[in-house]
Design an enzyme around this catalytic site. Structure first.
Site, PDB file in Angstrom:
ATOM      1  N   LYS A 122      39.848  44.795 152.975  1.00 60.71           N
ATOM      2  CA  LYS A 122      39.263  44.069 151.850  1.00 60.71           C
ATOM      3  C   LYS A 122      40.313  43.754 150.789  1.00 60.71           C
ATOM      4  O   LYS A 122      40.305  42.670 150.186  1.00 60.71           O
ATOM      5  CB  LYS A 122      38.105  44.861 151.258  1.00 60.71           C
ATOM      6  CG  LYS A 122      36.877  44.908 152.161  1.00 60.71           C
ATOM      7  CD  LYS A 122      36.363  43.498 152.445  1.00 60.71           C
ATOM      8  CE  LYS A 122      35.088  43.487 153.244  1.00 60.71           C
ATOM      9  NZ  LYS A 122      34.576  42.106 153.474  1.00 60.71           N
ATOM     10  N   ASN A 131      38.668  40.783 162.623  1.00 56.27           N
ATOM     11  CA  ASN A 131      37.489  40.256 161.931  1.00 56.27           C
ATOM     12  C   ASN A 131      37.664  40.129 160.425  1.00 56.27           C
ATOM     13  O   ASN A 131      37.219  39.146 159.830  1.00 56.27           O
ATOM     14  CB  ASN A 131      36.281  41.151 162.237  1.00 56.27           C
ATOM     15  CG  ASN A 131      35.893  41.113 163.687  1.00 56.27           C
ATOM     16  OD1 ASN A 131      35.465  40.095 164.208  1.00 56.27           O
ATOM     17  ND2 ASN A 131      36.040  42.237 164.374  1.00 56.27           N
ATOM     18  N   TYR A 163      39.193  50.146 156.203  1.00 55.79           N
ATOM     19  CA  TYR A 163      38.279  49.069 155.823  1.00 55.79           C
ATOM     20  C   TYR A 163      38.625  48.562 154.421  1.00 55.79           C
ATOM     21  O   TYR A 163      38.683  47.350 154.174  1.00 55.79           O
ATOM     22  CB  TYR A 163      36.837  49.588 155.871  1.00 55.79           C
ATOM     23  CG  TYR A 163      35.819  48.642 155.284  1.00 55.79           C
ATOM     24  CD1 TYR A 163      35.452  47.479 155.937  1.00 55.79           C
ATOM     25  CD2 TYR A 163      35.213  48.930 154.052  1.00 55.79           C
ATOM     26  CE1 TYR A 163      34.511  46.608 155.397  1.00 55.79           C
ATOM     27  CE2 TYR A 163      34.276  48.075 153.505  1.00 55.79           C
ATOM     28  CZ  TYR A 163      33.927  46.926 154.185  1.00 55.79           C
ATOM     29  OH  TYR A 163      32.999  46.059 153.629  1.00 55.79           O
ATOM     30  N   SER A 214      35.001  44.869 148.392  1.00 53.67           N
ATOM     31  CA  SER A 214      34.241  46.117 148.475  1.00 53.67           C
ATOM     32  C   SER A 214      34.797  47.167 147.527  1.00 53.67           C
ATOM     33  O   SER A 214      35.990  47.165 147.181  1.00 53.67           O
ATOM     34  CB  SER A 214      34.303  46.654 149.910  1.00 53.67           C
ATOM     35  OG  SER A 214      33.797  47.972 149.987  1.00 53.67           O
TER      36      SER A 214
END
Length: 259
Positions: free
Chosen positions: A155, A89, A151, A114
């Site tokens: 990013k 994703n 995560y 982020s």
């Protein structure tokens, strides 16, 4: 009708902060993996909504066709998301969006990065002092990524993809390292949340400036003009014309204008 802006992940938290304040300021095409209810489209007609996953190359290519710019928010937002989801994703999906934008002749992509892409800077011995307003330490976007989790790795990968498509395809790319986006400010005793807070209206304004300004490749921080900050917003002000109006030391929910 003007060429629309494609907003991926339009039904999510950042997408709603943008649409709730900018729905009438531009033409929009909304993409989300789930149908977007009418009240969350903020007046954008159903004919300009696309239900698709960013990993679907054909669907993304169709969605971006005829758009003048893309704001790419879609992805797995969970800091503890498993790698297979982040890879599909957040990395493959982001590459799909960048590639589709280039193929469609889009000139500008705004990528939602982020604070997690640089979260490991907070693991040094400078915390908690770095969260306090009398501390002069700042991250300004020129530092190397230091992700705090996988995560954050995804990013940072998106930022690097943006750099590649800028360098090799002359695509204008702004990567916004979003801080702590909430509608009301964090408790005053939550020093980290105060330092990285981003109000909804400053969020919308920042992304609007990313659509309007001229730039090549930029990494900027998405926070309000807080007394406490360890992210610099100087670059966002100078290059994008960002003029935040909120400050976590002063903001209350009632200060938000009634819609």
């Amino acid at each position: 009708m003007d060429e629309p802006v494609l907003l991926t992940g339009a039904g999510g938290r950042v997408g709603q902060a943008i649409l709730s304040r900018l729905a009438d300021a531009d033409e929009w095409r909304l993409l989300d993996r789930e149908p977007i209810p009418e009240e969350r489209r903020h007046g954008v007609p159903e004919s300009e909504t696309v239900v698709a996953d960013v990993t679907d190359r054909e669907a993304v290519a169709d969605a971006v066709r005829g758009c003048r710019a893309v704001i790419h928010l879609a992805g797995d937002p969970r800091p503890n998301a498993p790698w297979d989801s982040l890879l599909a994703n957040n990395i493959d999906g982001t590459q799909t969006v960048f590639r589709a934008a280039v193929d469609a002749g889009v000139e500008k992509v705004v990528f939602a990065s982020s604070n997690h892409a640089v979260g490991a800077y907070e693991e040094d011995d400078r915390t908690p002092e770095m969260y306090r307003k009398d501390d002069e330490f700042r991250l300004d976007g020129t530092e190397l990524p230091r992700p705090s989790n996988l995560y954050g790795v995804s990013k940072a990968s998106g930022e690097t993809l943006g750099r590649f498509y800028h360098d090799h395809h002359d695509l204008s790319v702004a990567c916004v390292r979003i801080g702590n986006l909430t509608e009301s400010h964090p408790p005053k005793e939550y020093e980290r949340g105060q330092a990285m807070w981003l109000s909804h209206r400053d969020c919308a304004h920042l992304f609007d400036r990313c659509l309007v300004a001229d730039y090549g490749y930029e990494i900027v921080y998405g926070i309000s003009d807080n007394d406490r900050k360890y992210y610099s917003i100087t670059r966002a002000k100078e290059v994008l014309g960002y003029e935040p109006v909120d400050n976590s030391a002063e903001f209350t929910f009632e200060a938000e204008p009634k819609e």
